[in-house]
Motif scaffolding. Structure first.
Motif, short mmCIF file in Angstrom:
data_model
loop_
_atom_site.label_atom_id
_atom_site.label_comp_id
_atom_site.label_asym_id
_atom_site.label_seq_id
_atom_site.Cartn_x
_atom_site.Cartn_y
_atom_site.Cartn_z
N LYS A 69 0.84 -1.19 0.00
CA LYS A 69 0.00 0.00 0.00
C LYS A 69 0.88 1.24 0.00
O LYS A 69 1.95 1.25 0.58
CB LYS A 69 -0.89 0.03 1.25
N GLU A 70 0.39 2.28 -0.66
CA GLU A 70 1.14 3.53 -0.67
C GLU A 70 1.10 4.18 0.71
O GLU A 70 0.09 4.16 1.38
CB GLU A 70 0.55 4.50 -1.71
N SER A 71 2.23 4.74 1.12
CA SER A 71 2.30 5.41 2.41
C SER A 71 2.85 6.82 2.21
O SER A 71 3.95 6.98 1.69
CB SER A 71 3.23 4.63 3.34
N LEU A 72 2.09 7.80 2.58
CA LEU A 72 2.53 9.18 2.47
C LEU A 72 3.22 9.59 3.76
O LEU A 72 2.97 9.03 4.82
CB LEU A 72 1.33 10.10 2.22
N ARG A 73 4.06 10.60 3.67
CA ARG A 73 4.66 11.14 4.89
C ARG A 73 3.60 11.90 5.66
O ARG A 73 2.82 12.67 5.10
CB ARG A 73 5.80 12.08 4.53
N ILE A 74 3.60 11.69 6.95
CA ILE A 74 2.62 12.36 7.81
C ILE A 74 3.39 13.17 8.84
O ILE A 74 4.33 12.67 9.46
CB ILE A 74 1.70 11.35 8.50
N GLN A 85 -3.12 15.62 11.80
CA GLN A 85 -2.10 14.95 11.01
C GLN A 85 -2.21 15.44 9.58
O GLN A 85 -3.29 15.45 9.01
CB GLN A 85 -2.29 13.44 11.05
N LEU A 86 -1.07 15.84 9.04
CA LEU A 86 -1.02 16.34 7.66
C LEU A 86 -0.30 15.31 6.80
O LEU A 86 0.87 15.00 7.04
CB LEU A 86 -0.28 17.68 7.62
N GLU A 87 -1.02 14.76 5.82
CA GLU A 87 -0.41 13.85 4.85
C GLU A 87 0.24 14.71 3.77
O GLU A 87 -0.44 15.45 3.06
CB GLU A 87 -1.46 12.96 4.19
N LEU A 88 1.55 14.64 3.66
CA LEU A 88 2.30 15.48 2.72
C LEU A 88 2.38 14.84 1.34
O LEU A 88 2.51 13.62 1.21
CB LEU A 88 3.71 15.72 3.24
N GLU A 89 2.33 15.68 0.34
CA GLU A 89 2.58 15.26 -1.03
C GLU A 89 4.07 14.99 -1.20
O GLU A 89 4.89 15.43 -0.39
CB GLU A 89 2.16 16.37 -2.01
N GLY A 136 -9.85 20.58 4.18
CA GLY A 136 -8.65 19.91 4.66
C GLY A 136 -7.47 20.02 3.72
O GLY A 136 -6.35 19.65 4.07
N ASP A 137 -7.68 20.54 2.50
CA ASP A 137 -6.57 20.72 1.57
C ASP A 137 -5.61 21.77 2.11
O ASP A 137 -6.03 22.81 2.62
CB ASP A 137 -7.07 21.18 0.19
N VAL A 138 -4.33 21.49 1.98
CA VAL A 138 -3.28 22.45 2.31
C VAL A 138 -2.52 22.69 1.01
O VAL A 138 -1.93 21.76 0.44
CB VAL A 138 -2.34 21.92 3.41
N LEU A 139 -2.59 23.92 0.51
CA LEU A 139 -2.05 24.25 -0.80
C LEU A 139 -1.16 25.49 -0.72
O LEU A 139 -1.25 26.25 0.25
CB LEU A 139 -3.20 24.52 -1.78
N LEU A 140 -0.35 25.67 -1.74
CA LEU A 140 0.49 26.85 -1.85
C LEU A 140 -0.04 27.70 -2.99
O LEU A 140 -0.17 27.22 -4.12
CB LEU A 140 1.95 26.45 -2.12
N PHE A 141 -0.36 28.95 -2.71
CA PHE A 141 -0.81 29.88 -3.73
C PHE A 141 0.37 30.74 -4.11
O PHE A 141 1.03 31.32 -3.25
CB PHE A 141 -1.95 30.75 -3.19
N GLY A 142 0.67 30.84 -5.40
CA GLY A 142 1.87 31.54 -5.81
C GLY A 142 3.07 30.75 -5.31
O GLY A 142 3.08 29.53 -5.34
N SER A 143 4.07 31.46 -4.82
CA SER A 143 5.26 30.76 -4.34
C SER A 143 5.47 30.91 -2.84
O SER A 143 6.40 30.32 -2.29
CB SER A 143 6.50 31.28 -5.08
N ASP A 144 4.60 31.69 -2.17
CA ASP A 144 4.86 31.93 -0.75
C ASP A 144 3.62 32.09 0.13
O ASP A 144 3.71 32.53 1.25
CB ASP A 144 5.73 33.17 -0.59
N LYS A 166 -5.80 15.01 7.66
CA LYS A 166 -6.56 13.77 7.78
C LYS A 166 -7.88 13.98 8.52
O LYS A 166 -8.88 13.36 8.19
CB LYS A 166 -5.72 12.69 8.48
N GLU A 167 -7.86 14.84 9.53
CA GLU A 167 -9.06 15.06 10.34
C GLU A 167 -9.83 16.29 9.85
O GLU A 167 -10.19 17.17 10.63
CB GLU A 167 -8.65 15.27 11.82
N ALA A 168 -10.09 16.35 8.55
CA ALA A 168 -10.72 17.53 7.94
C ALA A 168 -12.06 17.87 8.57
O ALA A 168 -12.40 19.05 8.68
CB ALA A 168 -10.88 17.31 6.43
N ALA A 169 -12.80 16.88 9.01
CA ALA A 169 -14.12 17.14 9.61
C ALA A 169 -14.01 17.98 10.87
O ALA A 169 -14.96 18.68 11.23
CB ALA A 169 -14.82 15.83 9.92
#
Length: 185
Positions: A69-74, A85-89, A136-144, A166-169
């Motif tokens: 199974k795929e495992s993301l960094r948390i 807990q933040l699952e990182l890309e 629950g999405d954590v995104l980067l807008f622009g570069s900073d 992970k606990e977006a609710a």
């Protein structure tokens, strides 16, 4: 004498009109400042500037395998005093961001659906058109500009993916706060 009074009266009226114009520009300037937040001018990449689908997802999405199974960094993420807990890309942006850990930022509200803060250092980007923002999405807008979304909605903006809480609710408490402290690390 009467001519002088008339000229003084016209000068006074002109001064009042100029003061009104200055006040109007001042109010407009303040409104633009407070409404700017993570505005599109912050290096948002228009879709037309992206030449191919390959550019949209330029960062490889490799991940570790555990039991097939795929495992993301948390990593641990704290908003005020609540732990998440933040699952990182897996991408260059995340690598550069994690090099800045531990990270503490005050996040401000924007549009009653997101909290954002500007980072002290610009990060490399791999912009993607994110049609549907998910809670629950954590995104980067622009570069900073680091953004945490606490509502789901459609958008036309481009972002670089950082991860997903992970606990977006449990993010509903963000609706009632103008700002929160973020701790990452």
């Amino acid at each position: 004498m009467e001519k002088e009074k008339k000229l003084k009266g016209e000068d006074a009226m002109l001064d009042r009109k100029l003061k009104r114009v200055y006040r109007l520009f001042y109010v407009i300037g303040l409104a633009m400042f407070f409404l700017s937040g993570c505005s599109p001018k912050e290096a948002a990449v228009p879709i037309s500037a992206i030449e191919s689908e390959d550019q949209l997802s330029a960062a490889p999405k490799s991940s570790n395998q555990i039991d097939g199974k795929e495992s993301l960094r948390i990593v641990k993420l704290k908003l005020d005093n609540q732990d998440f807990q933040l699952e990182l890309e897996e991408n260059e942006t995340v690598e550069e961001l994690t090099a800045q850990f531990p990270l503490s930022l005050e996040l401000e509200d924007l549009n009653q659906n997101e909290k954002y803060a500007y980072l002290s250092k610009a990060l490399p980007t791999a912009p993607q058109r994110i049609v549907q923002i998910e809670k629950g999405d954590v995104l980067l807008f622009g570069s900073d500009c680091l953004v945490i979304f606490y509502e789901s909605f459609e958008t036309n903006y481009t972002y670089t993916r950082i991860g997903k809480i992970k606990e977006a609710a449990a993010l509903d408490f963000l609706k009632e706060r103008k700002s929160v402290w973020l701790w990452l690390g």
